[in-house]
Design a protein around this motif. Sequence first.
Motif, PDB file in Angstrom:
ATOM      1  N   ASP A 131      27.535  -0.515  42.124  1.00  0.00           N
ATOM      2  CA  ASP A 131      26.135  -0.114  42.144  1.00  0.00           C
ATOM      3  C   ASP A 131      25.616  -0.514  43.525  1.00  0.00           C
ATOM      4  O   ASP A 131      25.649  -1.695  43.888  1.00  0.00           O
ATOM      5  N   ALA A 132      25.178   0.452  44.316  1.00  0.00           N
ATOM      6  CA  ALA A 132      24.782   0.181  45.706  1.00  0.00           C
ATOM      7  C   ALA A 132      23.670  -0.858  45.796  1.00  0.00           C
ATOM      8  O   ALA A 132      23.652  -1.672  46.724  1.00  0.00           O
ATOM      9  N   TRP A 133      22.741  -0.859  44.847  1.00  0.00           N
ATOM     10  CA  TRP A 133      21.634  -1.812  44.901  1.00  0.00           C
ATOM     11  C   TRP A 133      22.135  -3.242  44.695  1.00  0.00           C
ATOM     12  O   TRP A 133      21.829  -4.133  45.477  1.00  0.00           O
ATOM     13  N   THR A 134      22.892  -3.468  43.643  1.00  0.00           N
ATOM     14  CA  THR A 134      23.363  -4.824  43.363  1.00  0.00           C
ATOM     15  C   THR A 134      24.383  -5.282  44.402  1.00  0.00           C
ATOM     16  O   THR A 134      24.489  -6.476  44.675  1.00  0.00           O
ATOM     17  N   GLU A 135      25.108  -4.357  44.996  1.00  0.00           N
ATOM     18  CA  GLU A 135      26.063  -4.692  46.049  1.00  0.00           C
ATOM     19  C   GLU A 135      25.346  -5.106  47.334  1.00  0.00           C
ATOM     20  O   GLU A 135      25.732  -6.062  47.993  1.00  0.00           O
ATOM     21  N   SER A 136      24.293  -4.375  47.691  1.00  0.00           N
ATOM     22  CA  SER A 136      23.581  -4.614  48.956  1.00  0.00           C
ATOM     23  C   SER A 136      22.460  -5.633  48.837  1.00  0.00           C
ATOM     24  O   SER A 136      22.074  -6.245  49.823  1.00  0.00           O
TER      25      SER A 136
ATOM     26  N   PRO B 236      21.978  -8.358  46.203  1.00  0.00           N
ATOM     27  CA  PRO B 236      22.203  -9.190  45.012  1.00  0.00           C
ATOM     28  C   PRO B 236      21.008 -10.096  44.736  1.00  0.00           C
ATOM     29  O   PRO B 236      20.403 -10.635  45.651  1.00  0.00           O
ATOM     30  N   GLY B 237      20.645 -10.191  43.481  1.00  0.00           N
ATOM     31  CA  GLY B 237      19.523 -11.044  43.088  1.00  0.00           C
ATOM     32  C   GLY B 237      18.168 -10.359  43.131  1.00  0.00           C
ATOM     33  O   GLY B 237      17.194 -10.884  42.613  1.00  0.00           O
ATOM     34  N   GLU B 238      18.069  -9.180  43.755  1.00  0.00           N
ATOM     35  CA  GLU B 238      16.803  -8.439  43.771  1.00  0.00           C
ATOM     36  C   GLU B 238      16.796  -7.461  42.603  1.00  0.00           C
ATOM     37  O   GLU B 238      17.784  -6.777  42.356  1.00  0.00           O
ATOM     38  N   ASN B 239      15.673  -7.388  41.898  1.00  0.00           N
ATOM     39  CA  ASN B 239      15.640  -6.561  40.688  1.00  0.00           C
ATOM     40  C   ASN B 239      15.567  -5.057  40.978  1.00  0.00           C
ATOM     41  O   ASN B 239      16.042  -4.263  40.209  1.00  0.00           O
ATOM     42  N   GLY B 240      14.922  -4.646  42.047  1.00  0.00           N
ATOM     43  CA  GLY B 240      14.849  -3.226  42.378  1.00  0.00           C
ATOM     44  C   GLY B 240      14.045  -2.393  41.408  1.00  0.00           C
ATOM     45  O   GLY B 240      14.250  -1.188  41.281  1.00  0.00           O
ATOM     46  N   TRP B 241      13.104  -3.024  40.722  1.00  0.00           N
ATOM     47  CA  TRP B 241      12.304  -2.285  39.756  1.00  0.00           C
ATOM     48  C   TRP B 241      11.516  -1.187  40.437  1.00  0.00           C
ATOM     49  O   TRP B 241      11.053  -1.327  41.566  1.00  0.00           O
TER      50      TRP B 241
ATOM     51  N   LYS C  77      12.101  -1.779  35.373  1.00  0.00           N
ATOM     52  CA  LYS C  77      13.382  -1.159  35.088  1.00  0.00           C
ATOM     53  C   LYS C  77      13.873  -0.544  36.395  1.00  0.00           C
ATOM     54  O   LYS C  77      13.087  -0.206  37.261  1.00  0.00           O
ATOM     55  N   ARG C  78      15.167  -0.410  36.506  1.00  0.00           N
ATOM     56  CA  ARG C  78      15.752   0.262  37.666  1.00  0.00           C
ATOM     57  C   ARG C  78      16.484   1.488  37.145  1.00  0.00           C
ATOM     58  O   ARG C  78      17.691   1.506  36.990  1.00  0.00           O
ATOM     59  N   GLN C  79      15.723   2.532  36.872  1.00  0.00           N
ATOM     60  CA  GLN C  79      16.279   3.734  36.261  1.00  0.00           C
ATOM     61  C   GLN C  79      17.028   4.602  37.265  1.00  0.00           C
ATOM     62  O   GLN C  79      17.973   5.277  36.919  1.00  0.00           O
ATOM     63  N   ASP C  80      16.596   4.599  38.510  1.00  0.00           N
ATOM     64  CA  ASP C  80      17.262   5.362  39.554  1.00  0.00           C
ATOM     65  C   ASP C  80      18.427   4.535  40.088  1.00  0.00           C
ATOM     66  O   ASP C  80      18.268   3.347  40.361  1.00  0.00           O
ATOM     67  N   ARG C  81      19.587   5.160  40.236  1.00  0.00           N
ATOM     68  CA  ARG C  81      20.789   4.425  40.644  1.00  0.00           C
ATOM     69  C   ARG C  81      21.570   5.197  41.707  1.00  0.00           C
ATOM     70  O   ARG C  81      21.529   6.418  41.761  1.00  0.00           O
ATOM     71  N   PHE C  82      22.281   4.450  42.519  1.00  0.00           N
ATOM     72  CA  PHE C  82      23.286   4.983  43.443  1.00  0.00           C
ATOM     73  C   PHE C  82      24.581   4.261  43.110  1.00  0.00           C
ATOM     74  O   PHE C  82      24.728   3.070  43.391  1.00  0.00           O
ATOM     75  N   ILE C  83      25.502   4.970  42.491  1.00  0.00           N
ATOM     76  CA  ILE C  83      26.771   4.411  42.056  1.00  0.00           C
ATOM     77  C   ILE C  83      27.843   4.956  43.010  1.00  0.00           C
ATOM     78  O   ILE C  83      27.937   6.168  43.210  1.00  0.00           O
TER      79      ILE C  83
ATOM     80  N   ILE D 125      11.894   3.337  48.652  1.00  0.00           N
ATOM     81  CA  ILE D 125      10.760   4.024  49.277  1.00  0.00           C
ATOM     82  C   ILE D 125       9.551   3.834  48.379  1.00  0.00           C
ATOM     83  O   ILE D 125       9.636   3.982  47.169  1.00  0.00           O
ATOM     84  N   GLY D 126       8.396   3.503  48.951  1.00  0.00           N
ATOM     85  CA  GLY D 126       7.193   3.314  48.157  1.00  0.00           C
ATOM     86  C   GLY D 126       7.246   2.048  47.336  1.00  0.00           C
ATOM     87  O   GLY D 126       7.017   2.072  46.139  1.00  0.00           O
ATOM     88  N   ILE D 127       7.561   0.934  47.974  1.00  0.00           N
ATOM     89  CA  ILE D 127       7.815  -0.317  47.260  1.00  0.00           C
ATOM     90  C   ILE D 127       6.590  -0.841  46.512  1.00  0.00           C
ATOM     91  O   ILE D 127       6.680  -1.221  45.358  1.00  0.00           O
ATOM     92  N   LEU D 128       5.443  -0.887  47.147  1.00  0.00           N
ATOM     93  CA  LEU D 128       4.289  -1.530  46.527  1.00  0.00           C
ATOM     94  C   LEU D 128       3.313  -0.570  45.866  1.00  0.00           C
ATOM     95  O   LEU D 128       2.457  -0.991  45.106  1.00  0.00           O
ATOM     96  N   GLU D 129       3.435   0.686  46.181  1.00  0.00           N
ATOM     97  CA  GLU D 129       2.509   1.645  45.589  1.00  0.00           C
ATOM     98  C   GLU D 129       3.159   3.020  45.552  1.00  0.00           C
ATOM     99  O   GLU D 129       4.174   3.262  46.209  1.00  0.00           O
TER     100      GLU D 129
END
Length: 144
Positions: free
Chosen positions: A84-89, A91-96, A108-114, A128-132
């Motif tokens: 999973d690109a998010w958890t690989e790059s 680690p420890g960040e939720n990416g919600w 939730k982290r429904q969008d994924r890059f596998i 993209i669009g982290i806070l809003e």
Amino acid sequence: MRRKLCVAEFKDKEDKLLVVASSHLEIPCLRRPTSNQMISRVCVEQAKEAINHLERNENVIFCGDLNWDDKLDGQFPLPAGWVDAWTESRPGENGWMYELSGNGTLQKRQDRFICHLRDYKISGIDMIGILEAIPLLLLTISSQ
């Protein structure tokens, strides 16, 4: 809901093939709450089917609105060699993701890059669009 796997193939200047695939897996939140478990099973089956179809390739990125809910669906079904690109790059960040309905973070982290990459490596991933919410674009056409 007749979900499809959209696949594109790219070759780099060394003739290495990179397969990029996208899908929009089943949406549990649009069903009655009592059917979430059934829809979750369908979502998991769709993810496994997509991975099974793609894993014959040496370099694959499978991404999209996978509607994945770790609490409901469990861990994403990653065969050996897949990450999973998010958890690989990150680690420890939720990416919600941000919830467009105005309730803030969806948690939730429904969008994924596998990814399954033999000839490439993940150098990073950004949200993209982290806070809003990203503002909508409006095109206005007027007659002369």
